[in-house]
Scaffold this active site. Sequence first.
Site, short mmCIF file in Angstrom:
data_model
loop_
_atom_site.label_atom_id
_atom_site.label_comp_id
_atom_site.label_asym_id
_atom_site.label_seq_id
_atom_site.Cartn_x
_atom_site.Cartn_y
_atom_site.Cartn_z
N HIS A 20 0.87 -1.19 0.00
CA HIS A 20 0.00 0.00 0.00
C HIS A 20 0.90 1.23 0.00
CE1 HIS A 20 -3.60 -2.37 1.11
NE2 HIS A 20 -2.75 -3.10 1.81
N HIS A 68 -2.37 10.03 6.01
CA HIS A 68 -3.18 10.68 4.97
C HIS A 68 -3.22 12.20 5.14
CE1 HIS A 68 -5.47 6.74 3.86
NE2 HIS A 68 -4.35 6.88 3.19
N SER A 100 -2.97 1.80 -4.21
CA SER A 100 -3.32 2.97 -3.41
C SER A 100 -4.77 3.38 -3.66
CB SER A 100 -2.38 4.14 -3.74
OG SER A 100 -2.51 5.16 -2.77
N PRO A 102 -7.37 6.11 -4.33
CA PRO A 102 -7.43 7.51 -4.79
C PRO A 102 -8.24 8.36 -3.81
CG PRO A 102 -8.08 5.98 -6.53
CD PRO A 102 -7.99 5.18 -5.28
N ASP A 142 -11.45 1.26 -0.83
CA ASP A 142 -11.52 1.17 0.63
C ASP A 142 -12.94 0.71 0.97
OD1 ASP A 142 -11.82 1.59 3.35
OD2 ASP A 142 -10.53 3.37 3.36
N HIS A 202 -8.27 -8.36 -0.22
CA HIS A 202 -8.00 -8.71 1.17
C HIS A 202 -9.18 -9.56 1.61
CE1 HIS A 202 -5.21 -5.40 0.94
NE2 HIS A 202 -4.82 -5.56 2.18
N GLU A 205 -8.92 -11.53 6.67
CA GLU A 205 -7.79 -10.92 7.39
C GLU A 205 -8.06 -10.98 8.89
OE1 GLU A 205 -7.08 -6.85 6.14
OE2 GLU A 205 -5.27 -6.68 7.37
C1 LIG Z 1 -4.06 -2.17 10.23
C2 LIG Z 1 -3.18 -3.19 9.66
C3 LIG Z 1 -2.79 -4.32 10.50
C4 LIG Z 1 -2.79 -3.02 8.41
C5 LIG Z 1 -2.46 -4.07 7.49
N1 LIG Z 1 -3.59 -4.53 6.84
C6 LIG Z 1 -4.38 -3.81 6.01
N2 LIG Z 1 -5.62 -4.29 5.84
C7 LIG Z 1 -6.51 -3.66 5.07
N3 LIG Z 1 -6.23 -2.51 4.45
C8 LIG Z 1 -5.02 -1.99 4.58
C9 LIG Z 1 -4.02 -2.62 5.36
N4 LIG Z 1 -2.91 -1.86 5.28
C10 LIG Z 1 -3.21 -0.80 4.48
N5 LIG Z 1 -4.48 -0.86 4.08
C11 LIG Z 1 -5.22 0.08 3.23
O1 LIG Z 1 -4.28 0.95 2.60
C12 LIG Z 1 -4.53 2.30 2.96
C13 LIG Z 1 -3.21 3.07 3.03
O2 LIG Z 1 -2.61 3.15 1.77
P1 LIG Z 1 -3.18 4.06 0.57
O3 LIG Z 1 -3.68 5.34 1.15
O4 LIG Z 1 -4.30 3.28 -0.09
O5 LIG Z 1 -2.00 4.26 -0.34
C14 LIG Z 1 -5.28 2.21 4.28
O6 LIG Z 1 -6.06 3.36 4.51
C15 LIG Z 1 -6.13 0.96 4.07
O7 LIG Z 1 -7.28 1.26 3.31
ZN LIG Z 2 -2.84 -5.00 2.74
#
Ligand SMILES: CC(C)=CCNc1ncnc2c1ncn2[C@@H]1O[C@H](COP(=O)(O)O)[C@@H](O)[C@H]1O
Ligand SMILES: [Zn+2]
Length: 348
Positions: A20, A68, A100, A102, A142, A202, A205
């Site tokens: 991510h 963020h 990521s 958006p 998300d 995912h 989880e």
């Molecule tokens: C909390 C934890 C144990 C994290 C690892 N497991 C995760 N599970 C689900 N979604 C995730 C996880 N890690 C990151 N993300 C997603 O990635 C986003 C951050 O990266 P981005 O803004 O999409 O670029 C988070 O807001 C979430 O929507």
């Molecule tokens: Zn993940």
Amino acid sequence: MDNEADVFYRELPKVELHAHLNGSVSVRTMEKLISRKPHLNVEHSMTAIGKGQRRTLDECFQVFKVIHQLVDTEEDILMVATDVIREFAADGVRYLELRSTPREGINTGLTKKRYVETVINAIQQCKNEGVDIDVRFLVAIDRRNGTEVAMETVKLAEEFLLSSDGLVVGLDLSGDPKVGHAKDLLPALHKAKNCGLKLSLHLSEVPAQQEESDLLLNLPPDRIGHGTFLHPEVGGSQSLVDKVLKNNIPLELCLTSNIKGQTVPCYSKHHFKYWYQLGHPSVICTDDKGVFCTDLSQEYQLAATTFGLSREAVWKLSQQAIDCIFAPETMKKQLKQKWTDLQHQVFQ
Ligand SMILES: CC(C)=CCNc1ncnc2c1ncn2[C@@H]1O[C@H](COP(=O)(O)O)[C@@H](O)[C@H]1O
Ligand SMILES: [Zn+2]
């Protein structure tokens, strides 16, 4: 970072399929972001989980809120994406799929379209600079944002699938697994699949999501993120496992993420063991290298030391990840050649 991996793991050519963008921001980049926005009063302890620390899943998701806030302009996204790509390359990652979500901003004028374009620009910029890595992008949904946003995101991803010169290859479903239900997102995911976007979802989880996982597995997805609670020993079921096996859906496994996020009690109990013993395609990934203070070399080393893998087995693991990428066959061929060319050097 918690530790530095041994030379073998750093020199090992690697494929990263589950990263991510905003979870992958290093301390160095975080410092630059914090100095750009001193008024937010962010400290490093709010954006990363250090060695030996554990957080609840809810606490982990709070971390993303802070990040963020720090990454909310085109300029920030460009810097973060180019830094993250260079860091993966420096760690020996030769093929990366970044994902990521958006975002748009009322105050910054950022739009979701511009967000994706900026990540694509970062990928192209690194390519032009000669950074030794091929990067592709997955647009993320998300799950918290519901049906409508999911559908909009799919439309956006579809647009870029057709116009990004092959850089956008798929869709990710992520976000707090305890929020929302995947059944509301199925129409969007079906649409994505039908227009040729690859799906990495995912799923399972957290415990007790058999019903949701079953629905998602029926799509079926092209890859699974985590899948921690799919097998019967941890409350999943044999029928879920059978669906994964029957469709040969690779798993993206992120050891440190699961330990620090407390969905797995310790490294030796990680479900890598279950799937690896079955000979099922399992790809070691970082998830959020910044938040969890790790890198892919370290994750390979942890898997090797925890489960007693020989260097040859580790090599095979990284090589087999090539077959799980979303980019087309020509890229797989190129990567396999790269691995062959590097093998002698890595084992010397
Ligand atoms: C909390 C934890 C144990 C994290 C690892 N497991 C995760 N599970 C689900 N979604 C995730 C996880 N890690 C990151 N993300 C997603 O990635 C986003 C951050 O990266 P981005 O803004 O999409 O670029 C988070 O807001 C979430 O929507
Ligand atoms: Zn993940």
